[in-house]
Design an enzyme around this catalytic site. Structure first.
Site, short mmCIF file in Angstrom:
data_model
loop_
_atom_site.label_atom_id
_atom_site.label_comp_id
_atom_site.label_asym_id
_atom_site.label_seq_id
_atom_site.Cartn_x
_atom_site.Cartn_y
_atom_site.Cartn_z
N ASP A 1 38.82 117.89 70.52
CA ASP A 1 39.07 118.26 69.13
C ASP A 1 38.95 117.01 68.24
O ASP A 1 39.80 116.15 68.31
CB ASP A 1 40.42 118.94 68.97
CG ASP A 1 41.56 118.25 69.71
OD1 ASP A 1 41.33 117.54 70.70
OD2 ASP A 1 42.71 118.44 69.28
N GLU B 1 43.12 104.89 72.44
CA GLU B 1 42.77 106.27 72.80
C GLU B 1 41.28 106.44 73.09
O GLU B 1 40.89 107.18 74.00
CB GLU B 1 43.18 107.16 71.63
CG GLU B 1 42.87 108.61 71.77
CD GLU B 1 43.16 109.37 70.48
OE1 GLU B 1 43.37 110.58 70.57
OE2 GLU B 1 43.19 108.75 69.40
#
Length: 527
Positions: free
Chosen positions: A301, A485
């Protein structure tokens, strides 16, 4: 009592003991609980990040807060932000006193981070959106202060490499508890994530638990069956061309799966972002919300992978797509249920799930393999055509072992010529501004690619991806003292950079980057 049934009985007793000490979850989401107050806070941008409010804990009973808001909000001097801060406690930032020593080896740095990223259930605030868990758990870090489903598998790889059997055991029990209590593994342990799951990797987790001596995989057979039932709900009644929840009956009668979320409202943790996306569309808003939620269920996403021809988020169509990685993970789940059922002496279930696994493997070859592209592609069941986009998801059939030798060799060539970048495997070739597109590289996709290729004898390419990824992570660690991340993997000579794009700033921590990197540091040749 046989050894197998004795094992399952003891596990059931342990589970009942866990259930007895876990407080009941409040399954009402913040939007359900606070209604028009919730909308006012999110639309009014009381907090810069939409996720902040849904993670807040109420200072008093939620019903009293809503009553107070309804009584006061129309008054001329009403201050919404002041009201929210009076009645809600934002989740405390977990900025630890931990400071990285950049001279310390990267593996030691990661080993020291596990305790920093561990959360204790006893610290859960009362009446917050956190779903209670019986044991400590590892979170990604940054704005993500809860346990996520598919993230955790890659985090667990690092826990195993670091010798943290204690945390592995706790995580194993937590995931078993979620399946027992929710019927599936939610996207994360928040009430607003209950309507969707994430890529189903519990079967991969149970193999890791057994390999690491946490618990025999057979103990998880009832949970594996229950997860499969969640993903296949309603599928048996479908006729060719019909869909229901996660299931798609293809035109030739085979059953494949898609990502889905049971709600068609804005994601509560990204409320204003979703409302803004829907307002920019000429489609019914509820359709856009469902597609955005399903995209979040995918773990990607967001990405142009889920969008129409222009790649813009406003054209998102996730539920119309049959993804190769999802169906590969479900093949693994069916295969493992068949093997464990045989070990448990349930020959009928073993035969049933072996047939399901065979059927899915044939369906993946039929619908998701592209001879012309030398790659596995997603399929748009609505348009009746393969999706003309190369993505790193094509490595997943190799990772679960369902590609032929020829297919694996052709995928290896495609990955090397089309997706290999200076810093590792690219997610897609599209530069869309979304975080699961170029120029970003993500740890889980590196792991799937490296291990999948190595398992098919493509050791040179696997080793090269590993080398490039570790260099990327190591360079940023040496310059900034942290793991993040995602990474910009496009640059070759100007140093490593954290990735960008998406709905929120780059996050430090970071669970799955730590996990994959730690395991890759431990095994020089991933065979």
């Amino acid at each position: 009592m046989t050894e197998t049934t004795d094992l399952q009985a003891r596990d059931s007793e342990r589970q009942q003991a866990r259930l007895a000490r876990v407080a009941p979850a409040d399954t009402l989401t913040p939007a359900d609980r606070y209604q028009e107050l919730f909308v006012a806070v999110q639309i009014g941008r009381v907090f810069a990040d939409s996720k902040t409010f849904v993670d807040c804990a109420p200072r008093i009973d939620p019903e009293r807060i809503l009553e107070a808001y309804r009584a006061r909000h129309a008054m001329p001097d009403f201050d919404l932000a002041a009201f929210v801060h009076e009645h809600f406690q934002p989740e405390p930032a977990h900025d630890s006193e931990y400071v990285a020593d950049r001279d310390r080896p990267l593996a030691e740095h990661i080993d020291a981070l596990w305790d920093v990223l561990t959360r204790q259930p006893r610290e859960h605030p009362v009446r917050s959106s956190l779903l209670p868990l019986p044991n400590p758990y590892v979170v990604p870090g940054g704005r993500f202060g809860e346990m996520y489903y598919w993230d955790s598998y890659f985090t667990m790889l690092g826990l195993a490499a670091s010798g943290r059997r204690d945390l592995l055991r706790h995580m194993a029990d937590n995931f078993a508890y979620l399946i027992d209590s929710c019927g599936h593994v939610p996207n994360g342990n928040r009430s607003y994530y209950l309507s969707r799951s994430q890529p189903p990797v519990f079967a991969l987790m149970t193999e890791l638990f057994e390999r690491e001596g946490v618990r025999e995989a057979l103990a998880y057979l009832p949970r594996l069956r229950r997860e499969h039932a969640f993903w296949m709900d309603g599928g048996d009644e479908l006729r060719p061309g019909e869909v229901h929840r996660h299931c798609v009956r293809m035109e030739d009668g085979v059953l494949l799966n898609r990502y889905w979320d049971d709600r068609d409202t804005p994601r509560e943790e990204s409320y204003l972002e979703d409302v803004s996306t829907a307002r920019a569309c000429d489609r019914p808003a509820h359709e856009v919300y469902r597609e955005l939620r399903a995209g979040a269920a995918s773990g990607w996403d967001f990405s142009s992978r889920w969008c129409g021809g222009d790649g813009a988020l406003t054209s998102i169509r996730t539920t119309l797509i049959v993804p190769v990685d999802l169906n590969s993970f479900l093949h693994k789940l069916e295969e493992q249920i068949a093997e464990l059922s045989l070990a448990a002496g349930d020959d009928a279930a073993a035969a049933d799930f072996a047939r399901r696994a065979r059927d899915r493997r044939h369906a993946i070859d039929r619908w998701l393999w592209s001879e012309a592209d030398d790659a596995y592609l997603d399929y748009d069941w609505h348009d009746g055509a393969p999706r003309p986009m190369l993505t790193a998801a094509m490595a997943t059939p190799l990772y679960v072992g369902i590609a032929s030798r020829e297919q694996a060799a052709r995928v290896a060539t495609t990955l090397r010529t089309q997706l290999l970048q200076a810093g590792g495997l690219a997610t897609t070739r599209n530069l869309s501004g979304e975080q699961w597109d170029r120029p970003n590289g993500w740890a889980p996709l590196q792991w799937l690619g490296i291990l999948g290729l190595a398992d098919y004898g493509e050791a040179a390419l696997a080793a090269e991806i590993r080398r490039r990824w570790l260099a990327t992570v190591g360079d940023l660690y040496r310059s900034e003292g942290k793991l993040v991340e995602k990474y910009d993997i496009s640059a070759a000579d100007d140093g490593a950079h954290g990735g960008g794009g998406g709905e929120y700033p780059l996050q430090d921590g970071f669970g799955w980057t730590n996990g994959v990197t730690r395991m890759l540091l431990q095994q020089p040749v991933p065979l």
